[in-house]
Design an enzyme around this catalytic site. Structure first.
Site, short mmCIF file in Angstrom:
data_model
loop_
_atom_site.label_atom_id
_atom_site.label_comp_id
_atom_site.label_asym_id
_atom_site.label_seq_id
_atom_site.Cartn_x
_atom_site.Cartn_y
_atom_site.Cartn_z
N CYS A 144 -0.34 8.32 0.42
CA CYS A 144 -0.75 8.44 1.82
C CYS A 144 -0.76 9.92 2.16
CB CYS A 144 0.22 7.72 2.75
SG CYS A 144 1.07 6.31 2.04
N TYR A 209 -8.28 6.13 6.50
CA TYR A 209 -9.23 5.50 5.58
C TYR A 209 -8.45 4.73 4.53
CZ TYR A 209 -13.23 8.29 7.29
OH TYR A 209 -14.23 8.83 8.06
#
Length: 290
Positions: A144, A209
């Site tokens: 992430c 995303y």
């Protein structure tokens, strides 16, 4: 329980210290960006001298931030977007994660979350390192992070900039070489917008995303970024969720990972196993899960 009503608990991050920065240092745009990008006019805020920014930062900084994390906080420039994912500027990773600035200036930055599966369709998870400023020692999806304000990561077409950033961070955090994670093998499945405080000072406000990839890879975690890794099956993950909900073993999950689990992951896992990920993709919708 609905996503909006779920109560999450997270580990408290370490506090941080601001390095000394010369008041004469000024932040300027790369010429290629100001010449070639149609949205360059939106970036006026970044022409402010760095000393003006750093003075405000210094008021909020404590002693003790890990040196690597401090460098990333002030050197990395996140991409600021509006709620429709239009680029409106850029700012330091530090400012983008200060809850005071998130709340007062509504700073929203672009991010990505990678979900990497091996050929047995097990999902690779990581536990964030203890030195991470936001959400230290929580378990989360494979990787992430944020695309940065640089030409290769500002390419909107087919989410190429985000996919370039994902490949970069898989190497930085997990030691996964680029050849193990080719950019064209990432499948963007969707986007979500969320806000989550880490403690009273730090937090996230991201347009995220969600990238899926199925590859057998070599993993060599960077201890500055990652405390632990493991592959999990569906049942393993369900047990992890049960322990986190019950507060067992002090186990905590990142808020973005939990949102993906609660809203998308298991139905998308079906497509991973069937080889039909493209059928699940919806990049037109921005799921607002704040």
């Amino acid at each position: 329980m609905s996503v909006s009503s779920r109560l999450y608990t997270f580990a408290s991050p370490k506090h941080c210290a601001l390095p000394q920065i010369s008041p004469s240092f000024s932040l300027k745009f790369p010429p290629i960006l100001t010449r070639s990008l149609p949205f360059a006019s939106h970036f006026r805020r970044a022409s402010l001298s760095f000393s003006t920014r750093s003075t405000a930062m210094g008021d909020a900084v404590d002693a003790g931030m890990d040196a690597v994390q401090r460098r990333l906080m002030f050197e990395d420039e996140c991409i600021l977007v509006d709620e429709n994912d239009r680029i409106v500027g850029h700012d330091t990773k530090y400012n983008c994660h200060l809850m005071e600035k998130i709340e007062s200036e509504n700073l929203l930055h672009r991010a990505f979350s990678v979900f990497l599966f091996n050929s047995k369709y097990e999902l690779l998870l990581q536990q964030r390192s203890a030195t991470k400023v936001t959400f230290p020692l929580v378990w989360t999806n494979t990787c992430c992070s944020h695309p940065l304000y640089r030409e290769s990561e500002l390419i909107d077409e087919n989410a190429l900039g985000v996919r370039n950033a994902a490949q970069r961070k898989l190497l930085d955090e997990l030691g996964i070489p680029a050849e193990d994670a080719p950019v064209d093998q990432f499948t963007p499945l969707g986007r979500m917008l969320y806000k989550a405080p880490s403690d009273g000072k730090w937090g996230e406000h991201e347009l995220d995303y969600l990238l899926f990839i199925v590859r057998d890879v070599n993993v060599n975690p960077n201890p500055d970024e990652v405390a632990d890794v493991k592959y999990v099956s569906r049942n393993d993950l369900k047990e992890l969720l049960r322990k986190a909900d019950a507060g067992e073993e002090g186990l905590k999950l990142s808020p973005w990972f939990r949102l993906v689990v609660d809203n998308f992951l298991f139905k998308w896992w079906d497509h991973v196993e069937k080889g039909t990920l493209l059928e699940a993709a919806d990049m037109k919708t921005i799921h607002k899960l704040t």
